[in-house]
Design a protein around this motif. Structure first.
Motif, PDB file in Angstrom:
ATOM      1  N   ALA A 199       0.855  -1.195   0.000  1.00 47.86           N
ATOM      2  CA  ALA A 199       0.000   0.000   0.000  1.00 47.86           C
ATOM      3  C   ALA A 199       0.891   1.246   0.000  1.00 47.86           C
ATOM      4  CB  ALA A 199      -0.897  -0.028   1.233  1.00 47.86           C
ATOM      5  N   SER A 200       0.261   2.421  -0.142  1.00 48.41           N
ATOM      6  CA  SER A 200       1.039   3.671  -0.153  1.00 48.41           C
ATOM      7  C   SER A 200       1.719   3.861   1.202  1.00 48.41           C
ATOM      8  CB  SER A 200       0.105   4.857  -0.420  1.00 48.41           C
ATOM      9  OG  SER A 200      -0.773   4.991   0.686  1.00 48.41           O
ATOM     10  N   VAL A 201       2.736   4.718   1.231  1.00 45.74           N
ATOM     11  CA  VAL A 201       3.446   5.013   2.489  1.00 45.74           C
ATOM     12  C   VAL A 201       2.437   5.453   3.560  1.00 45.74           C
ATOM     13  CG1 VAL A 201       5.115   6.568   3.577  1.00 45.74           C
ATOM     14  CG2 VAL A 201       5.600   5.630   1.301  1.00 45.74           C
ATOM     15  N   GLU A 202       1.474   6.296   3.143  1.00 41.06           N
ATOM     16  CA  GLU A 202       0.502   6.823   4.107  1.00 41.06           C
ATOM     17  C   GLU A 202      -0.419   5.720   4.638  1.00 41.06           C
ATOM     18  OE1 GLU A 202       1.017   8.054   0.993  1.00 41.06           O
ATOM     19  OE2 GLU A 202       2.272   9.725   1.679  1.00 41.06           O
ATOM     20  N   GLU A 203      -0.836   4.827   3.734  1.00 42.87           N
ATOM     21  CA  GLU A 203      -1.727   3.745   4.155  1.00 42.87           C
ATOM     22  C   GLU A 203      -0.992   2.758   5.068  1.00 42.87           C
ATOM     23  OE1 GLU A 203      -4.769   3.184   4.317  1.00 42.87           O
ATOM     24  OE2 GLU A 203      -4.805   1.030   4.719  1.00 42.87           O
ATOM     25  N   VAL A 204       0.266   2.469   4.755  1.00 41.04           N
ATOM     26  CA  VAL A 204       1.047   1.587   5.628  1.00 41.04           C
ATOM     27  C   VAL A 204       1.165   2.243   7.016  1.00 41.04           C
ATOM     28  CG1 VAL A 204       3.312   0.518   6.008  1.00 41.04           C
ATOM     29  CG2 VAL A 204       2.337   0.560   3.700  1.00 41.04           C
ATOM     30  N   ALA A 205       1.421   3.541   7.022  1.00 42.85           N
ATOM     31  CA  ALA A 205       1.531   4.263   8.293  1.00 42.85           C
ATOM     32  C   ALA A 205       0.229   4.157   9.088  1.00 42.85           C
ATOM     33  CB  ALA A 205       1.868   5.734   8.029  1.00 42.85           C
ATOM     34  N   ARG A 206      -0.905   4.290   8.362  1.00 42.06           N
ATOM     35  CA  ARG A 206      -2.202   4.222   9.040  1.00 42.06           C
ATOM     36  C   ARG A 206      -2.409   2.833   9.659  1.00 42.06           C
ATOM     37  NH1 ARG A 206      -6.776   2.465   8.989  1.00 42.06           N
ATOM     38  NH2 ARG A 206      -6.477   1.177   7.135  1.00 42.06           N
ATOM     39  N   GLN A 207      -2.027   1.805   8.886  1.00 38.48           N
ATOM     40  CA  GLN A 207      -2.193   0.433   9.399  1.00 38.48           C
ATOM     41  C   GLN A 207      -1.300   0.179  10.620  1.00 38.48           C
ATOM     42  OE1 GLN A 207      -2.033  -2.799   6.521  1.00 38.48           O
ATOM     43  NE2 GLN A 207      -2.807  -1.494   4.909  1.00 38.48           N
ATOM     44  N   ILE A 208      -0.091   0.712  10.590  1.00 35.90           N
ATOM     45  CA  ILE A 208       0.804   0.532  11.745  1.00 35.90           C
ATOM     46  C   ILE A 208       0.232   1.269  12.954  1.00 35.90           C
ATOM     47  CG2 ILE A 208       3.096   1.074  12.692  1.00 35.90           C
ATOM     48  CD1 ILE A 208       4.246   0.534   9.889  1.00 35.90           C
ATOM     49  N   ASP A 209      -0.262   2.486  12.716  1.00 37.49           N
ATOM     50  CA  ASP A 209      -0.863   3.240  13.828  1.00 37.49           C
ATOM     51  C   ASP A 209      -2.022   2.463  14.441  1.00 37.49           C
ATOM     52  OD1 ASP A 209       0.874   5.345  13.789  1.00 37.49           O
ATOM     53  OD2 ASP A 209      -0.374   6.597  12.476  1.00 37.49           O
ATOM     54  N   ALA A 210      -2.814   1.812  13.577  1.00 34.93           N
ATOM     55  CA  ALA A 210      -3.965   1.048  14.087  1.00 34.93           C
ATOM     56  C   ALA A 210      -3.485  -0.075  15.005  1.00 34.93           C
ATOM     57  CB  ALA A 210      -4.787   0.492  12.924  1.00 34.93           C
ATOM     58  N   VAL A 211      -2.379  -0.711  14.642  1.00 32.23           N
ATOM     59  CA  VAL A 211      -1.840  -1.773  15.501  1.00 32.23           C
ATOM     60  C   VAL A 211      -1.365  -1.170  16.827  1.00 32.23           C
ATOM     61  CG1 VAL A 211       0.069  -3.396  15.794  1.00 32.23           C
ATOM     62  CG2 VAL A 211      -1.162  -3.303  13.617  1.00 32.23           C
ATOM     63  N   LEU A 212      -0.578  -0.094  16.739  1.00 35.10           N
ATOM     64  CA  LEU A 212       0.006   0.464  17.964  1.00 35.10           C
ATOM     65  C   LEU A 212      -1.067   1.058  18.877  1.00 35.10           C
ATOM     66  CD1 LEU A 212       3.333   2.105  16.711  1.00 35.10           C
ATOM     67  CD2 LEU A 212       2.823  -0.272  17.241  1.00 35.10           C
ATOM     68  N   ASP A 213      -2.161   1.516  18.272  1.00 30.28           N
ATOM     69  CA  ASP A 213      -3.235   2.090  19.080  1.00 30.28           C
ATOM     70  C   ASP A 213      -4.263   1.030  19.478  1.00 30.28           C
ATOM     71  OD1 ASP A 213      -1.993   4.533  18.894  1.00 30.28           O
ATOM     72  OD2 ASP A 213      -3.134   5.152  17.124  1.00 30.28           O
ATOM     73  N   GLY A 214      -3.972  -0.234  19.087  1.00 28.51           N
ATOM     74  CA  GLY A 214      -4.835  -1.334  19.518  1.00 28.51           C
ATOM     75  C   GLY A 214      -6.134  -1.446  18.770  1.00 28.51           C
ATOM     76  N   GLU A 215      -6.206  -0.844  17.555  1.00 28.63           N
ATOM     77  CA  GLU A 215      -7.452  -0.934  16.769  1.00 28.63           C
ATOM     78  C   GLU A 215      -7.219  -1.856  15.578  1.00 28.63           C
ATOM     79  OE1 GLU A 215      -7.641   2.961  15.277  1.00 28.63           O
ATOM     80  OE2 GLU A 215      -7.486   3.836  17.262  1.00 28.63           O
ATOM     81  N   GLY A 216      -8.081  -2.807  15.391  1.00 24.18           N
ATOM     82  CA  GLY A 216      -8.079  -3.619  14.174  1.00 24.18           C
ATOM     83  C   GLY A 216      -6.769  -4.329  13.898  1.00 24.18           C
ATOM     84  N   ALA A 217      -6.069  -4.724  14.941  1.00 22.42           N
ATOM     85  CA  ALA A 217      -4.811  -5.429  14.719  1.00 22.42           C
ATOM     86  C   ALA A 217      -5.064  -6.766  14.062  1.00 22.42           C
ATOM     87  CB  ALA A 217      -4.104  -5.638  16.053  1.00 22.42           C
TER      88      ALA A 217
END
Ligand code: AP5
Length: 228
Positions: A199-217
């Protein structure tokens, strides 16, 4: 929070680690960067590592584990992002000991899933600011003003000597043979989260944030398989 970014050369580990440093105040611990500094400074470690890195092979476990150990204490605040370490089972076990000695633990192992041909393109197009090290790409991430670093305004850029197709293929083979096999070590502990690194750099960043914030891991086994 202490996390590992795992993925083959060019998967986007460095790109995401730099972003996490800025966004979350975590510290990027990149063994590749540490070794390149040692090579540039001509230290005894650098002299040993240079030929190995230029060939795309792995530097010895003892050297990289010692480098990480030296730098770990400076990353205590908001946590560490391990970028390019561990790369072997021995390094994974060394990291556990280094963290346990400091009363710290791993929170996540984030695997960036990608495919090989795209990575060759990514790596051969990569360059960085010679002054501050911020990364760019000929196609995917050019400086906003041509020839000027967005972050520090410098005008000098550089490319890595191991960013040629032949060496990249060796680095990928090393990843398949020695690094991908450490994933089960972390899967057993429920630490692995898989991200679509295509995915785009921004989308990868969003997915990583979701993991670190405990959402949708995403749980192990739910992602598509690694196409290397
Ligand atoms: P190292 O420096 O760790 O290199 P690597 O693992 O091969 O990883 P790269 O830095 O090439 O890729 P990356 O995943 O960080 O991708 P990036 O974000 O830059 O290691 C170099 C050498 O040192 C090794 O070969 C070995 O010899 C030695 N070494 C290091 N650690 C060691 C260890 N622990 N043990 C033994 N030896 C060790 O992205 C690549 C490009 O793609 C960039 O231009 C970026 O802008 C672009 N990009 C990133 N994400 C995206 C996206 N989502 N979409 C489009 N473009 C993107």
């Amino acid at each position: 929070m202490n996390i590992i970014l795992l993925g083959p050369p060019g998967a986007g580990k460095g790109t995401q680690a730099q972003r996490l440093e800025q966004a979350r105040g975590m510290v990027q611990l990149s063994t590749g960067d540490m070794l390149r500094h040692a090579v540039a400074a001509g230290t005894p470690i650098g002299l040993k590592a240079k030929a190995v890195m230029d060939a795309g092979e792995l530097v010895s476990d003892a050297i990289v584990s010692a480098l990480i150990g030296e730098r770990l204490d400076g990353s205590a605040g908001n946590g560490a992002i391990f970028d390019g370490f561990p790369r072997t089972q021995h390094q994974a076990e060394a990291l556990d000991l280094l963290l346990a000695d400091r009363g710290r633990k791993l929170d996540y192992v984030i695997e960036l899933q990608v495919d090989e041909e795209a990575l060759v393109d990514r790596i051969t197009g990569r360059f960085s600011c010679a002054k501050c090290g911020v990364g760019y790409h000929d196609k995917f991430k050019l400086p906003r003003v041509e020839g000027t670093c967005d972050a520090c305004g410098a005008h000098e850029f550089k490319r890595r000597p191991d960013d040629n197709e032949t060496t990249v293929r060796t680095r990928m083979a090393e990843y398949r043979a020695k690094t991908a096999p450490i994933l089960p070590y972390y899967e057993e502990r429920g630490l692995v989260r898989r991200i679509d690194g295509m995915a785009s750099v921004e989308e990868v960043a969003r997915q990583i944030d979701a993991v670190l914030d405990g959402e949708g891991a995403q749980q192990p086994g739910e992602g598509r398989s690694l196409q290397l």
